[in-house]
Design a protein around this motif. Structure first.
Motif, PDB file in Angstrom:
ATOM      1  N   MET A  95       0.904  -1.114  -0.056  1.00 33.26           N
ATOM      2  CA  MET A  95      -0.056  -0.049   0.050  1.00 33.26           C
ATOM      3  C   MET A  95       1.014   1.257  -0.083  1.00 33.26           C
ATOM      4  O   MET A  95       0.654   2.195  -0.748  1.00 33.26           O
ATOM      5  N   VAL A  96       1.882   1.285   0.861  1.00 35.10           N
ATOM      6  CA  VAL A  96       2.650   2.359   0.829  1.00 35.10           C
ATOM      7  C   VAL A  96       3.936   2.382   0.105  1.00 35.10           C
ATOM      8  O   VAL A  96       4.085   3.588  -0.913  1.00 35.10           O
ATOM      9  N   MET A  97       4.613   1.365  -0.345  1.00 35.70           N
ATOM     10  CA  MET A  97       5.763   1.317  -1.016  1.00 35.70           C
ATOM     11  C   MET A  97       5.631   1.487  -2.555  1.00 35.70           C
ATOM     12  O   MET A  97       6.363   1.846  -3.538  1.00 35.70           O
ATOM     13  N   ALA A  98       4.392   0.863  -3.083  1.00 36.25           N
ATOM     14  CA  ALA A  98       4.014   1.016  -4.485  1.00 36.25           C
ATOM     15  C   ALA A  98       3.874   2.296  -4.819  1.00 36.25           C
ATOM     16  O   ALA A  98       3.880   2.911  -6.159  1.00 36.25           O
ATOM     17  N   SER A  99       3.413   3.235  -3.951  1.00 36.19           N
ATOM     18  CA  SER A  99       3.266   4.740  -4.239  1.00 36.19           C
ATOM     19  C   SER A  99       4.672   5.324  -4.220  1.00 36.19           C
ATOM     20  O   SER A  99       5.068   6.334  -4.988  1.00 36.19           O
ATOM     21  N   VAL A 100       5.588   5.015  -3.376  1.00 36.44           N
ATOM     22  CA  VAL A 100       6.932   5.637  -3.302  1.00 36.44           C
ATOM     23  C   VAL A 100       7.761   5.081  -4.614  1.00 36.44           C
ATOM     24  O   VAL A 100       8.600   6.044  -5.071  1.00 36.44           O
ATOM     25  N   SER A 101       8.018   3.719  -4.499  1.00 36.53           N
ATOM     26  CA  SER A 101       9.065   3.438  -5.551  1.00 36.53           C
ATOM     27  C   SER A 101       8.185   2.698  -6.668  1.00 36.53           C
ATOM     28  O   SER A 101       7.988   1.139  -6.440  1.00 36.53           O
ATOM     29  N   ARG A 102       7.891   2.909  -7.718  1.00 36.66           N
ATOM     30  CA  ARG A 102       6.977   2.322  -8.505  1.00 36.66           C
ATOM     31  C   ARG A 102       7.817   1.512  -9.353  1.00 36.66           C
ATOM     32  O   ARG A 102       7.156   0.489  -9.925  1.00 36.66           O
ATOM     33  N   ASP A 103       9.089   1.625  -9.538  1.00 36.34           N
ATOM     34  CA  ASP A 103       9.831   0.638 -10.635  1.00 36.34           C
ATOM     35  C   ASP A 103      10.242  -0.863  -9.918  1.00 36.34           C
ATOM     36  O   ASP A 103      10.517  -1.559 -10.651  1.00 36.34           O
ATOM     37  N   HIS A 104      10.566  -0.857  -8.712  1.00 35.98           N
ATOM     38  CA  HIS A 104      11.057  -1.854  -8.055  1.00 35.98           C
ATOM     39  C   HIS A 104      10.583  -2.155  -6.686  1.00 35.98           C
ATOM     40  O   HIS A 104      10.122  -1.170  -5.900  1.00 35.98           O
ATOM     41  N   VAL A 105      10.445  -3.299  -6.221  1.00 30.00           N
ATOM     42  CA  VAL A 105      10.398  -3.754  -4.620  1.00 30.00           C
ATOM     43  C   VAL A 105      11.290  -3.792  -3.791  1.00 30.00           C
ATOM     44  O   VAL A 105      12.497  -4.145  -4.129  1.00 30.00           O
TER      45      VAL A 105
END
Length: 151
Positions: A95-105
């Motif tokens: 929920m949080v990290m897909a908005s922050v770093s869209r290119d990689h996990v």
């Protein structure tokens, strides 16, 4: 153990809330709100995390915890508890990290360390609270019947 299995099966309610959010955005036709789901379902690596979260938080509890016998198996219940807790952590992370770093996990040691810290704190405080009082009541008139009771 059966009641604990029912509480973990309550994580299926998570799916209801998750789908309700999606359906509300879809039905009200708000294109500015679909960016949340587009960044998670249309992109490469986050697409996998999105569907993995769905499998862990919905399909596993639904299929595994549906029967009465699975809720009485201590090993399976411990595995499902860990899996569901990890699934919800993964859900909050995406929920949080897909908005922050869209290119990689970005799942590093720090992420798992923070999760281990919070799990350790929960285990510590729960066991400390349980150690204060006896878990078996003394002089209870129906203690014997409650011990041998099976549903």
């Amino acid at each position: 153990m059966h009641k604990i299995g029912n509480y973990f099966a309550f994580s299926i309610f998570w799916t209801y809330l998750w789908f309700s959010q999606y359906m509300l955005i879809w039905y009200s036709n708000q294109p500015e709100e679909t960016a949340y789901f587009q960044s998670r379902t249309n992109q490469g690596i986050w697409k996998g995390v999105y569907y993995l979260t769905l499998v862990i938080n919905f399909l596993c509890p639904l299929l595994i915890l549906m029967t009465k016998n699975s809720k009485r198996n201590y090993t399976l219940m411990a595995f499902m508890a860990i899996l569901i807790i990890f699934g919800h952590w993964l859900d909050f992370n995406q929920m949080v990290m897909a908005s922050v770093s869209r290119d990689h996990v970005t799942l590093g040691w720090l992420d798992f360390g923070i999760m281990a810290l919070f799990v350790g704190m929960i285990i510590f405080f729960v066991t400390k609270a349980l150690a204060r009082v006896p878990l078996i009541p003394k002089n209870h008139p129906f203690l014997k019947e409650s011990i041998i009771h099976h549903t």
